[in-house]
Design a protein around this motif. Structure first.
Motif, PDB file in Angstrom:
ATOM      1  N   ARG A   9      26.969  37.826  52.410  1.00  0.00           N
ATOM      2  CA  ARG A   9      26.981  37.774  53.864  1.00  0.00           C
ATOM      3  C   ARG A   9      27.671  36.513  54.379  1.00  0.00           C
ATOM      4  NH1 ARG A   9      21.675  37.736  53.653  1.00  0.00           N
ATOM      5  NH2 ARG A   9      21.247  39.362  52.194  1.00  0.00           N
ATOM      6  N   SER A  10      27.513  35.393  53.663  1.00  0.00           N
ATOM      7  CA  SER A  10      28.101  34.152  54.147  1.00  0.00           C
ATOM      8  C   SER A  10      29.616  34.100  53.964  1.00  0.00           C
ATOM      9  CB  SER A  10      27.453  32.957  53.443  1.00  0.00           C
ATOM     10  OG  SER A  10      27.771  32.969  52.080  1.00  0.00           O
ATOM     11  N   TRP A  11      30.187  34.974  53.134  1.00  0.00           N
ATOM     12  CA  TRP A  11      31.630  34.998  52.916  1.00  0.00           C
ATOM     13  C   TRP A  11      32.337  35.878  53.924  1.00  0.00           C
ATOM     14  CZ3 TRP A  11      34.245  31.932  49.624  1.00  0.00           C
ATOM     15  CH2 TRP A  11      33.491  31.255  48.684  1.00  0.00           C
ATOM     16  N   GLU A  12      31.585  36.727  54.635  1.00  0.00           N
ATOM     17  CA  GLU A  12      32.213  37.613  55.602  1.00  0.00           C
ATOM     18  C   GLU A  12      32.573  36.822  56.860  1.00  0.00           C
ATOM     19  OE1 GLU A  12      29.707  41.573  54.287  1.00  0.00           O
ATOM     20  OE2 GLU A  12      29.358  40.678  56.222  1.00  0.00           O
ATOM     21  N   MET A  13      33.716  37.108  57.381  1.00  0.00           N
ATOM     22  CA  MET A  13      34.132  36.454  58.616  1.00  0.00           C
ATOM     23  C   MET A  13      33.465  37.159  59.791  1.00  0.00           C
ATOM     24  SD  MET A  13      36.047  34.009  57.943  1.00  0.00           S
ATOM     25  CE  MET A  13      36.995  33.351  56.613  1.00  0.00           C
ATOM     26  N   ARG A  52      40.002  32.518  41.455  1.00  0.00           N
ATOM     27  CA  ARG A  52      40.315  33.334  42.639  1.00  0.00           C
ATOM     28  C   ARG A  52      40.102  34.814  42.349  1.00  0.00           C
ATOM     29  NH1 ARG A  52      44.923  29.705  43.102  1.00  0.00           N
ATOM     30  NH2 ARG A  52      46.230  31.339  42.220  1.00  0.00           N
ATOM     31  N   GLU A  53      40.564  35.252  41.174  1.00  0.00           N
ATOM     32  CA  GLU A  53      40.441  36.659  40.807  1.00  0.00           C
ATOM     33  C   GLU A  53      38.975  37.079  40.726  1.00  0.00           C
ATOM     34  OE1 GLU A  53      42.746  39.670  37.842  1.00  0.00           O
ATOM     35  OE2 GLU A  53      42.297  37.675  37.058  1.00  0.00           O
ATOM     36  N   VAL A  54      38.153  36.248  40.099  1.00  0.00           N
ATOM     37  CA  VAL A  54      36.729  36.578  39.974  1.00  0.00           C
ATOM     38  C   VAL A  54      36.067  36.645  41.346  1.00  0.00           C
ATOM     39  CG1 VAL A  54      34.490  35.690  39.183  1.00  0.00           C
ATOM     40  CG2 VAL A  54      36.413  35.829  37.598  1.00  0.00           C
ATOM     41  N   LEU A  55      36.338  35.669  42.208  1.00  0.00           N
ATOM     42  CA  LEU A  55      35.720  35.691  43.540  1.00  0.00           C
ATOM     43  C   LEU A  55      36.166  36.910  44.351  1.00  0.00           C
ATOM     44  CD1 LEU A  55      35.707  31.944  44.661  1.00  0.00           C
ATOM     45  CD2 LEU A  55      33.846  33.295  43.690  1.00  0.00           C
ATOM     46  N   LEU A  56      37.430  37.257  44.254  1.00  0.00           N
ATOM     47  CA  LEU A  56      37.915  38.435  44.979  1.00  0.00           C
ATOM     48  C   LEU A  56      37.251  39.711  44.468  1.00  0.00           C
ATOM     49  CD1 LEU A  56      41.707  37.618  45.369  1.00  0.00           C
ATOM     50  CD2 LEU A  56      39.980  37.711  47.174  1.00  0.00           C
ATOM     51  N   LEU A  57      37.170  39.838  43.154  1.00  0.00           N
ATOM     52  CA  LEU A  57      36.548  41.042  42.587  1.00  0.00           C
ATOM     53  C   LEU A  57      35.052  41.101  42.888  1.00  0.00           C
ATOM     54  CD1 LEU A  57      38.399  41.230  39.163  1.00  0.00           C
ATOM     55  CD2 LEU A  57      38.662  42.788  41.101  1.00  0.00           C
ATOM     56  N   ARG A  58      34.391  39.954  42.853  1.00  0.00           N
ATOM     57  CA  ARG A  58      32.948  39.937  43.090  1.00  0.00           C
ATOM     58  C   ARG A  58      32.599  40.129  44.567  1.00  0.00           C
ATOM     59  NH1 ARG A  58      29.122  40.724  41.738  1.00  0.00           N
ATOM     60  NH2 ARG A  58      27.818  38.894  41.723  1.00  0.00           N
ATOM     61  N   PHE A  59      33.266  39.393  45.460  1.00  0.00           N
ATOM     62  CA  PHE A  59      32.837  39.381  46.853  1.00  0.00           C
ATOM     63  C   PHE A  59      33.646  40.262  47.786  1.00  0.00           C
ATOM     64  CE2 PHE A  59      31.265  35.368  45.057  1.00  0.00           C
ATOM     65  CZ  PHE A  59      29.907  35.582  45.245  1.00  0.00           C
ATOM     66  N   GLN A  83      32.414  32.333  38.109  1.00  0.00           N
ATOM     67  CA  GLN A  83      32.035  32.475  39.516  1.00  0.00           C
ATOM     68  C   GLN A  83      31.281  31.223  39.977  1.00  0.00           C
ATOM     69  OE1 GLN A  83      29.977  36.125  40.693  1.00  0.00           O
ATOM     70  NE2 GLN A  83      28.482  34.864  41.730  1.00  0.00           N
ATOM     71  N   HIS A  84      30.345  30.766  39.169  1.00  0.00           N
ATOM     72  CA  HIS A  84      29.582  29.571  39.529  1.00  0.00           C
ATOM     73  C   HIS A  84      30.510  28.369  39.708  1.00  0.00           C
ATOM     74  CE1 HIS A  84      26.466  26.501  39.515  1.00  0.00           C
ATOM     75  NE2 HIS A  84      27.141  25.884  38.557  1.00  0.00           N
ATOM     76  N   ARG A  85      31.416  28.187  38.769  1.00  0.00           N
ATOM     77  CA  ARG A  85      32.348  27.059  38.846  1.00  0.00           C
ATOM     78  C   ARG A  85      33.282  27.172  40.043  1.00  0.00           C
ATOM     79  NH1 ARG A  85      33.642  26.431  32.376  1.00  0.00           N
ATOM     80  NH2 ARG A  85      31.690  25.384  31.891  1.00  0.00           N
ATOM     81  N   ALA A  86      33.687  28.384  40.375  1.00  0.00           N
ATOM     82  CA  ALA A  86      34.568  28.595  41.528  1.00  0.00           C
ATOM     83  C   ALA A  86      33.845  28.250  42.829  1.00  0.00           C
ATOM     84  CB  ALA A  86      35.056  30.041  41.555  1.00  0.00           C
ATOM     85  N   ILE A  87      32.607  28.688  42.958  1.00  0.00           N
ATOM     86  CA  ILE A  87      31.841  28.400  44.178  1.00  0.00           C
ATOM     87  C   ILE A  87      31.571  26.907  44.280  1.00  0.00           C
ATOM     88  CG2 ILE A  87      29.601  28.740  45.303  1.00  0.00           C
ATOM     89  CD1 ILE A  87      29.716  31.639  44.251  1.00  0.00           C
ATOM     90  N   ARG A  88      31.277  26.311  43.155  1.00  0.00           N
ATOM     91  CA  ARG A  88      31.038  24.868  43.131  1.00  0.00           C
ATOM     92  C   ARG A  88      32.312  24.103  43.531  1.00  0.00           C
ATOM     93  NH1 ARG A  88      27.435  22.411  38.403  1.00  0.00           N
ATOM     94  NH2 ARG A  88      27.389  20.284  39.127  1.00  0.00           N
ATOM     95  N   SER A  89      33.456  24.544  43.036  1.00  0.00           N
ATOM     96  CA  SER A  89      34.730  23.909  43.403  1.00  0.00           C
ATOM     97  C   SER A  89      35.001  24.070  44.891  1.00  0.00           C
ATOM     98  CB  SER A  89      35.877  24.523  42.601  1.00  0.00           C
ATOM     99  OG  SER A  89      35.768  24.188  41.247  1.00  0.00           O
ATOM    100  N   LEU A  90      34.747  25.252  45.431  1.00  0.00           N
ATOM    101  CA  LEU A  90      34.936  25.458  46.866  1.00  0.00           C
ATOM    102  C   LEU A  90      34.036  24.527  47.669  1.00  0.00           C
ATOM    103  CD1 LEU A  90      35.246  29.329  47.383  1.00  0.00           C
ATOM    104  CD2 LEU A  90      36.987  27.585  47.798  1.00  0.00           C
ATOM    105  N   ALA A  91      32.803  24.376  47.224  1.00  0.00           N
ATOM    106  CA  ALA A  91      31.869  23.496  47.932  1.00  0.00           C
ATOM    107  C   ALA A  91      32.392  22.068  47.954  1.00  0.00           C
ATOM    108  CB  ALA A  91      30.494  23.541  47.271  1.00  0.00           C
TER     109      ALA A  91
END
Length: 117
Positions: A9-13, A52-59, A83-91
């Protein structure tokens, strides 16, 4: 259940910008939304291609870790870690300079596992 699923839900614009009493979109809200979207896309572009690929496929495609693993030819555990590392990097990329990454959606992102605010 995947512990990151609640982040979807938090990723949706947001669909509709704030409106003024006359029914027109609030220019300030539109400008803030545009800046936030640009900042998120800029941070997203700094992730590795695999992240990027994992986040796109997951979310975006809403695939499970097992489904993403099958598509990418790896294990669900590897997908969860990426996925965890990608979200952590984005943060980290989206955190104010010198600040604590803090929260991304409903998840607390910290420097160490198990650390909380």
């Amino acid at each position: 259940m995947d512990r990151f699923r609640h982040l979807r839900r938090s990723w949706e614009m947001p669909g509709e910008p704030s409106r003024q009493p006359d029914g027109l979109p609030d220019p300030e809200a539109l400008a803030i939304e545009r800046l936030e979207r640009e900042e998120l896309l800029q941070a997203f572009s700094k992730l590795t291609p695999a992240q990027r690929e994992v986040l796109l496929l997951r979310f975006v495609a809403e695939l499970s870790p097992a489904e993403v693993a099958k598509v990418l030819g790896t294990t669900p555990g590897a997908i969860k870690l990426l996925q965890h590392r990608a979200i952590r990097s984005l943060a980290r990329l989206l955190a104010p300079r010198g600040g604590n990454p803090g929260r991304v959606g409903n998840a607390y992102i910290s420097g160490e596992e198990g650390e909380s605010p």
